[in-house]
Design an enzyme around this catalytic site. Sequence first.
Site, PDB file in Angstrom:
ATOM      1  N   SER A  73       0.759  -1.275   0.342  1.00 49.56           N
ATOM      2  CA  SER A  73      -0.253   0.353  -0.068  1.00 49.56           C
ATOM      3  C   SER A  73       0.835   0.937  -0.180  1.00 49.56           C
ATOM      4  O   SER A  73       2.346   1.123   0.141  1.00 49.56           O
ATOM      5  CB  SER A  73      -0.671  -0.182   1.435  1.00 49.56           C
TER       6      SER A  73
HETATM    7  N1  SAH Z   1      -1.049  -4.033   3.336  1.00 51.52           N
HETATM    8  C1  SAH Z   1      -0.003  -4.804   2.854  1.00 51.52           C
HETATM    9  C2  SAH Z   1      -1.535  -4.691   1.426  1.00 51.52           C
HETATM   10  C3  SAH Z   1      -1.438  -5.931   0.546  1.00 51.52           C
HETATM   11  S1  SAH Z   1      -2.794  -5.073  -1.114  1.00 51.52           S
HETATM   12  C4  SAH Z   1       0.761  -3.975   2.754  1.00 51.52           C
HETATM   13  O1  SAH Z   1       0.990  -2.768   2.556  1.00 51.52           O
HETATM   14  O2  SAH Z   1       1.654  -5.020   1.393  1.00 51.52           O
HETATM   15  C5  SAH Z   1      -3.868  -6.007  -0.328  1.00 51.52           C
HETATM   16  C6  SAH Z   1      -3.363  -7.720   0.387  1.00 51.52           C
HETATM   17  O3  SAH Z   1      -4.377  -8.608   0.360  1.00 51.52           O
HETATM   18  C7  SAH Z   1      -3.249  -8.516  -0.679  1.00 51.52           C
HETATM   19  O4  SAH Z   1      -1.847  -9.400   0.015  1.00 51.52           O
HETATM   20  C8  SAH Z   1      -3.560 -10.132  -0.996  1.00 51.52           C
HETATM   21  O5  SAH Z   1      -3.622 -11.108  -1.409  1.00 51.52           O
HETATM   22  C9  SAH Z   1      -4.539  -9.859  -0.206  1.00 51.52           C
HETATM   23  N2  SAH Z   1      -6.111 -10.312  -0.531  1.00 51.52           N
HETATM   24  C10 SAH Z   1      -6.708 -10.249  -1.501  1.00 51.52           C
HETATM   25  N3  SAH Z   1      -8.222 -10.888  -0.363  1.00 51.52           N
HETATM   26  C11 SAH Z   1      -7.500 -11.452   0.575  1.00 51.52           C
HETATM   27  C12 SAH Z   1      -9.040 -12.656   1.455  1.00 51.52           C
HETATM   28  N4  SAH Z   1     -10.367 -12.191   0.588  1.00 51.52           N
HETATM   29  N5  SAH Z   1      -8.476 -12.571   2.394  1.00 51.52           N
HETATM   30  C13 SAH Z   1      -7.226 -12.510   3.307  1.00 51.52           C
HETATM   31  N6  SAH Z   1      -6.282 -11.201   2.022  1.00 51.52           N
HETATM   32  C14 SAH Z   1      -6.864 -11.255   1.367  1.00 51.52           C
END
Ligand code: SAH
Length: 213
Positions: free
Chosen positions: A60
């Site tokens: 993010s």
């Molecule tokens: N805060 C993290 C954001 C990653 S992007 C960072 O800064 O690195 C969003 C994340 O949500 C991804 O890793 C994706 O795999 C995860 N995600 C998507 N759908 C999901 C679900 N149903 N359950 C758990 N995680 C999920």
Amino acid sequence: MRFEDQRAILIEELKLNSISDPDILAAFAKIPREDYVLPQFREYAYRNQPLPLNLGQTISQPLMIAQMMSILKLCSSDRVLEIGTGSGYQTALLASVVDEVCTVELYDQLSLNAQKVLKAAGFKNIYFRIGDGWQGWQKAYPAYKEFNKIIVSAAADEIPMRLTEQLAEGGIMVVPVGDSHQQILNVITKKHGELEIRQDCPCAFVPLIKKGK
Ligand code: SAH
């Protein structure tokens, strides 16, 4: 420029964008974002933008994380549930401010990598679950039923009600809600058992994947 100097510039950028909570700024000053991005993106680690992770996911944008953390009014005694561990960067920021963070990630490859980085960084107050974030913290250790704060870092197509059930009385949850084009950051508070929902600002996140879709 050295990473620590770039990090100092990022903090100034956050301050210019109205991030003033000293605990949040201290967390950003402490956590090296370069450790959480893919090796080929290390030199861009301090641009205030999302960057690609494996499996089509993104780390993010720092300002968005800081805004969500501000909305949550974090206190050191909070237990926080994070949905979407991803790189683990936001997990590290949260775990620097609060007592305990429980984090859920759908993809084992991402979770296991984040676990490795966060353990190497010395965090002992983070619990991990690999599974569907729509379900929140279920069948997971420690068997917590409720959280003071919940942060969802992927866009849900509707408010995840299983998560609101896991929000403690007086708790705050932030969740981007919308489709892949348009999302609004929703802020949900629980008062006397009732949910209050406020729409905050437009935002852009990868989708919170629904199993079976
Ligand atoms: N805060 C993290 C954001 C990653 S992007 C960072 O800064 O690195 C969003 C994340 O949500 C991804 O890793 C994706 O795999 C995860 N995600 C998507 N759908 C999901 C679900 N149903 N359950 C758990 N995680 C999920």
